[in-house]
Design a protein around this motif. Structure first.
Motif, short mmCIF file in Angstrom:
data_model
loop_
_atom_site.label_atom_id
_atom_site.label_comp_id
_atom_site.label_asym_id
_atom_site.label_seq_id
_atom_site.Cartn_x
_atom_site.Cartn_y
_atom_site.Cartn_z
N TYR A 73 -10.79 -9.91 -5.39
CA TYR A 73 -10.76 -8.75 -6.28
C TYR A 73 -9.90 -7.64 -5.68
CZ TYR A 73 -14.78 -10.92 -8.62
OH TYR A 73 -15.60 -11.77 -9.30
N ARG A 74 -8.93 -7.17 -6.46
CA ARG A 74 -8.04 -6.10 -6.00
C ARG A 74 -7.72 -5.16 -7.15
NH1 ARG A 74 -3.59 -10.16 -4.82
NH2 ARG A 74 -5.04 -11.36 -6.10
N VAL A 75 -7.47 -3.90 -6.80
CA VAL A 75 -6.95 -2.92 -7.75
C VAL A 75 -5.60 -2.49 -7.22
CG1 VAL A 75 -7.29 -0.67 -8.83
CG2 VAL A 75 -9.27 -2.15 -8.37
N VAL A 76 -4.57 -2.62 -8.05
CA VAL A 76 -3.20 -2.36 -7.63
C VAL A 76 -2.70 -1.09 -8.31
CG1 VAL A 76 -0.85 -3.27 -7.52
CG2 VAL A 76 -2.80 -4.82 -7.34
N VAL A 77 -2.20 -0.16 -7.51
CA VAL A 77 -1.71 1.12 -8.00
C VAL A 77 -0.21 1.20 -7.71
CG1 VAL A 77 -1.98 3.63 -7.90
CG2 VAL A 77 -3.96 2.13 -7.40
N ASP A 78 0.60 1.27 -8.74
CA ASP A 78 2.05 1.35 -8.58
C ASP A 78 2.56 2.75 -8.88
OD1 ASP A 78 2.44 -1.23 -7.74
OD2 ASP A 78 2.92 -2.03 -9.73
N LEU A 79 3.50 3.21 -8.06
CA LEU A 79 4.11 4.53 -8.21
C LEU A 79 5.62 4.41 -7.95
CD1 LEU A 79 1.53 4.87 -5.85
CD2 LEU A 79 1.59 7.10 -6.94
N PRO A 80 6.39 5.38 -8.41
CA PRO A 80 7.77 5.45 -7.92
C PRO A 80 7.74 5.62 -6.40
CG PRO A 80 7.42 6.92 -9.79
CD PRO A 80 6.07 6.44 -9.37
N GLU A 81 8.88 5.46 -5.76
CA GLU A 81 8.90 5.46 -4.29
C GLU A 81 8.23 6.70 -3.70
OE1 GLU A 81 12.05 5.08 -0.57
OE2 GLU A 81 12.63 4.44 -2.59
N VAL A 82 7.29 6.42 -2.80
CA VAL A 82 6.54 7.46 -2.08
C VAL A 82 6.74 7.22 -0.60
CG1 VAL A 82 4.23 8.30 -1.52
CG2 VAL A 82 4.82 7.77 -3.89
N HIS A 83 6.92 8.28 0.17
CA HIS A 83 6.98 8.16 1.62
C HIS A 83 5.56 8.40 2.14
CE1 HIS A 83 11.55 9.21 1.77
NE2 HIS A 83 11.27 8.23 0.96
N PHE A 84 5.02 7.42 2.84
CA PHE A 84 3.64 7.51 3.31
C PHE A 84 3.60 8.08 4.73
CE2 PHE A 84 3.62 4.23 0.06
CZ PHE A 84 2.52 4.59 -0.71
N ASP A 85 2.99 9.24 4.87
CA ASP A 85 2.84 9.89 6.16
C ASP A 85 1.34 10.00 6.45
OD1 ASP A 85 3.23 11.28 8.49
OD2 ASP A 85 3.63 13.21 7.52
N LEU A 86 0.73 8.84 6.70
CA LEU A 86 -0.71 8.75 6.88
C LEU A 86 -1.06 8.38 8.31
CD1 LEU A 86 -1.63 6.77 3.63
CD2 LEU A 86 -1.43 9.23 3.92
N ALA A 87 -2.31 8.58 8.69
CA ALA A 87 -2.78 8.21 10.02
C ALA A 87 -2.63 6.70 10.22
CB ALA A 87 -4.24 8.62 10.19
N ALA A 88 -2.46 6.29 11.46
CA ALA A 88 -2.23 4.87 11.77
C ALA A 88 -3.38 3.98 11.30
CB ALA A 88 -2.02 4.70 13.27
N ASP A 89 -4.60 4.52 11.27
CA ASP A 89 -5.75 3.70 10.87
C ASP A 89 -6.12 3.88 9.41
OD1 ASP A 89 -6.63 6.30 11.04
OD2 ASP A 89 -8.48 5.82 12.14
N ALA A 90 -5.27 4.56 8.63
CA ALA A 90 -5.58 4.77 7.22
C ALA A 90 -5.68 3.44 6.49
CB ALA A 90 -4.49 5.63 6.57
N GLY A 91 -6.77 3.28 5.76
CA GLY A 91 -6.96 2.10 4.95
C GLY A 91 -7.70 0.96 5.61
N LYS A 92 -7.94 1.07 6.91
CA LYS A 92 -8.61 -0.04 7.59
C LYS A 92 -10.09 -0.13 7.25
CE LYS A 92 -5.40 -0.36 11.47
NZ LYS A 92 -5.21 -0.29 12.94
N ALA A 93 -10.67 0.99 6.84
CA ALA A 93 -12.08 1.00 6.43
C ALA A 93 -12.19 1.69 5.08
CB ALA A 93 -12.93 1.72 7.47
#
Length: 422
Positions: A73-93
């Motif tokens: 099960y996945r939810v996919v979010v599409d956007l025009p090009e975005v530059h991601f400036d997030l913490a190294a552990d973002a999304g792991k939990a």
């Protein structure tokens, strides 16, 4: 006024999530934006197992579209090009209905976020809040718990619509092979874009390492004017496994080399390994690595169609068998050339069912340069000197492979034509 998005602090229940505006569409398109790239500064998940909200802070407005996929099960979010400036552990939990998430480029000018759902969910709302009163613009995706039946009904409608759209699109038909005497080599740097591949403890990404190596190898090969060298990707973009195979076939490749630098449980695992295709893996480790690599499309939020390519045709079967034999010859050449210069895994040639090696008419091999889970291998993989030395060894292997293949073809043609018979 639109209520502010709840912060992550104390957001353990659905009540902690501020409601989305009633008129927020599932797919929101804001007014035209300036030429400045949108940057994602922060992302968070709030809520519980009944209702969960994903929030990402943006430096400006953006269009957004959302769809769901199953298995898993996945939810996919599409956007025009975005530059991601997030913490190294973002999304792991994650939290609530979201166990983790990934983000990155999916194609030129298009970014993607993939939310791993803990079970069947439905997308209640997806929208971008404009910047207001010192608060940044925010991408908001609201998920609610659903049933498998309802989830699959929504998925079926989406797939039917996509198939109807695809039915009006003409597939690109590759032209005839150029008659210029060139030998075409396709280098395939693994992963890319949203799919980072293995990640070392230092934070070094597999996708970055293998792209740098492929570019070095390309330079070495192009010193030989007989070669035309093409790459499945030349920047940090995502290419599907099927797309990589189709690219090689459309370019009439004489050889396909997929380049990786994986990780594996146990930091003592190290050394280069060369894989060729077989539905029966050499051992459990080879099977596990192939299984991991074959999940690339799933991790990137790609709807993987059923494999209908198992054609029972004797000519295709013969071509596939010959192609596998050529691949094994090349793998042995590569190991012979790598051995004096590069540390090899204890069983340097292995076989497994890698999807990216399944072109029936292109000899293909996958080389694991080393393992990012091993600190010594990581040092080598990031060393320009090691990269140069290894690329020279692989270039010699490619030279030997084509030299022997051309000689064998000439001998075969001579026998067929009767030349040299007493």
């Amino acid at each position: 006024a639109i209520p502010p998005v709840a912060s992550t602090e104390g957001a353990a229940t659905p009540a902690a999530i501020a409601p989305a505006p009633d008129n927020a569409p599932l797919v929101a398109t804001p007014p035209a934006v300036s030429g400045e790239p949108v940057i994602a500064r922060e992302a968070r998940v709030v809520g519980d197992g009944s209702r969960t909200r994903f929030v990402m802070d943006l430096t400006g407005p953006s269009a957004v579209s959302v769809f769901t996929l199953d298995e898993p099960y996945r939810v996919v979010v599409d956007l025009p090009e975005v530059h991601f400036d997030l913490a190294a552990d973002a999304g792991k939990a994650g939290k609530g209905l979201v166990s983790a998430f990934r983000y990155g480029l999916i194609s030129a000018g298009k970014s993607r976020i993939v939310l791993d759902a803990t079970g069947p969910v439905s997308v209640d709302k997806a929208f971008v809040l404009p910047a207001d009163k010192g608060q940044p613009a925010r991408l908001v995706v609201d998920l609610v718990k659903s049933t498998r039946t309802a989830f699959l009904d929504t998925l079926r409608i989406s797939r039917d619509r996509d198939r109807a759209t695809a039915g009006h699109e003409r597939e690109a038909v590759p032209g005839p092979a150029p008659n210029d005497g060139k030998l075409r080599i396709v280098l395939d740097p693994g992963h890319g874009g949203i799919d980072s591949g293995a990640i070392a403890k230092s934070g070094m990404l597999e996708k970055t390492i293998v792209l740098a190596f492929a570019q070095t190898l390309k330079e070495k090969l192009e010193a030989n004017s007989r070669y035309e060298v093409l790459m499945t990707r030349s920047d940090d973009t995502f290419v599907t496994l099927r797309g990589r195979v189709q690219f090689a076939r459309s370019k009439h490749a004489d050889l396909f080399i997929s380049i990786h630098a994986d990780s594996f449980s146990g930091s003592d695992i190290r050394g280069a390994t060369v894989y060729t295709l077989s539905e029966r893996a050499s051992d459990q480790m080879a099977a596990s690595i192939a299984e991991s690599e074959n999940k690339s499309d799933i991790l990137a939020g790609v709807d993987v169609p059923e494999d209908t390519n198992e054609v029972s045709d004797i000519l295709i079967d013969l071509a596939r068998r010959e192609t596998k034999n050529f691949a094994v010859v090349f793998a042995r050449n590569m190991i012979k050339e790598l051995k004096p210069a590069v540390r090899l895994f204890k069983r340097a040639h292995q076989q497994a069912g890698f999807m990216v090696l399944k072109a029936p008419d292109v000899p293909s091999a996958l080389v694991e340069l080393g393992y990012l889970s091993n600190p010594d291998d990581e040092k080598l993989l990031t060393s320009p000197e090691w990269r140069d030395k290894t690329a020279v060894a692989i270039t010699r292997a490619i030279d030997a492979y084509f030299r022997n293949r051309v000689a064998n073809m000439a001998a075969s043609e001579a026998l067929t034509s009767g030349v040299g018979e007493p």
